[in-house]
Design an enzyme around this catalytic site. Sequence first.
Site, PDB file in Angstrom:
ATOM      1  CD  GLU A 139     120.272   9.650  62.063  1.00  0.00           C
ATOM      2  OE1 GLU A 139     121.002  10.492  62.639  1.00  0.00           O
ATOM      3  OE2 GLU A 139     120.344   8.435  62.270  1.00  0.00           O
ATOM      4  CG  HIS A 174     120.531   8.388  56.265  1.00  0.00           C
ATOM      5  ND1 HIS A 174     121.697   7.649  56.219  1.00  0.00           N
ATOM      6  CD2 HIS A 174     119.770   7.806  57.227  1.00  0.00           C
ATOM      7  CE1 HIS A 174     121.644   6.680  57.120  1.00  0.00           C
ATOM      8  NE2 HIS A 174     120.481   6.750  57.741  1.00  0.00           N
ATOM      9  CG  HIS A 185     119.262   2.248  56.197  1.00  0.00           C
ATOM     10  ND1 HIS A 185     118.331   1.932  57.165  1.00  0.00           N
ATOM     11  CD2 HIS A 185     119.852   3.403  56.622  1.00  0.00           C
ATOM     12  CE1 HIS A 185     118.342   2.837  58.132  1.00  0.00           C
ATOM     13  NE2 HIS A 185     119.256   3.759  57.819  1.00  0.00           N
ATOM     14  CD  GLU A 195     130.765   7.237  32.635  1.00  0.00           C
ATOM     15  OE1 GLU A 195     129.759   7.670  33.200  1.00  0.00           O
ATOM     16  OE2 GLU A 195     130.901   7.194  31.407  1.00  0.00           O
ATOM     17  CG  HIS A 216     123.285   3.655  60.153  1.00  0.00           C
ATOM     18  ND1 HIS A 216     122.967   4.249  61.339  1.00  0.00           N
ATOM     19  CD2 HIS A 216     122.259   3.987  59.312  1.00  0.00           C
ATOM     20  CE1 HIS A 216     121.814   4.888  61.236  1.00  0.00           C
ATOM     21  NE2 HIS A 216     121.371   4.741  60.000  1.00  0.00           N
TER      22      HIS A 216
HETATM   23  P1  13P Z   1     114.020   8.298  61.259  1.00  0.00           P
HETATM   24  O1  13P Z   1     112.778   7.462  61.005  1.00  0.00           O
HETATM   25  O2  13P Z   1     113.975   8.997  62.579  1.00  0.00           O
HETATM   26  O3  13P Z   1     114.304   9.205  60.110  1.00  0.00           O
HETATM   27  O4  13P Z   1     115.246   7.268  61.381  1.00  0.00           O
HETATM   28  C1  13P Z   1     115.565   6.395  60.346  1.00  0.00           C
HETATM   29  C2  13P Z   1     117.029   6.212  60.190  1.00  0.00           C
HETATM   30  O5  13P Z   1     117.465   5.759  59.161  1.00  0.00           O
HETATM   31  C3  13P Z   1     117.937   6.610  61.296  1.00  0.00           C
HETATM   32  O6  13P Z   1     119.252   6.661  60.857  1.00  0.00           O
HETATM   33 ZN    ZN Z   2     119.612   5.367  59.091  1.00  0.00          ZN
END
Ligand code: 13P
Ligand code: ZN
Length: 275
Positions: free
Chosen positions: A116, A140, A142, A170, A211
């Site tokens: 990413e 980023h 999940h 809040e 995602h």
């Molecule tokens: P990477 O291991 O390449 O960082 O990918 C993980 C991910 O969350 C892709 O969106």
């Molecule tokens: Zn991801």
Amino acid sequence: MQVTEAKFVKGFMKMCEDGCQMGWHERNGGNFSYRMREDETALIRENFSYEKDWAEIGTEVPDLAGEHFLVTGSGKFFGNVKTDPEGNLAVIEIDEEGTKYRILWGLKDGGVPTSELPSHLMNHQVKKKGTNGKHRVIYHCHPVHTIALTFVLPLQEEVFTRELWEMMTECPVIFPDGAAVIPWMVPGGKEIAVRSSQCMEDHDVVIWAHHGIFCSGEDFDQTFGLTHTVEKAAEILCNVLAMAPYKRQTIEPEGFRELAKEFGVNLQERFLYEK
Ligand code: 13P
Ligand code: ZN
């Protein structure tokens, strides 16, 4: 100074660990980048090697020319960062055109920066300009509840923002610009990077349907705290929706307007629609 002794590297590694403990980084899930300050780069420069080739970023970030970033490696597990930072992280440098990068430190057993990287760098470029250089962190992950909501709420930022705001008083103070949402897209390329960075122009939170989430902030604590706040609000909403398809009572638009006045934040009226 050893790379792992630098304060910003310690902070970066701690956030990897904290994110893991939250359950936000299954396997290699998630990625993380930090735009280094010049004094931080100088502090650890003695560890850099300039032998690796320049590689294509996959997009253009001219406003980041010459910048250095600490990033997670592609396919690397956040859970392994603590015990093996040099195998799982990298310091990269951006070339003078903003189209290539090279690895100066880390990924000692091979590998490349996160897939990413285009999204991270395009988000950094937008935030560097939009915050006068203040924002340095793009994260980023999940998180379960935020992702779950992308299956049941309409993928509209007004709806996501309003529903999340209602969950904890809040929230509108912590993310007054709301949360942007983008529909499902193939990850890892320029297209999703362009779309995300457009959202980052006026948000610090961008949710990727089915995602995960991208958050931007000034430092590690602020960025992690922002992510945690959004995900906690999402968790409450999941609980509420599991109990009943409606809310008996909630924070009403007038309440948000009073809150905005009291806390000195600007809440756009488009989020305060009548239901
Ligand atoms: P990477 O291991 O390449 O960082 O990918 C993980 C991910 O969350 C892709 O969106
Ligand atoms: Zn991801």
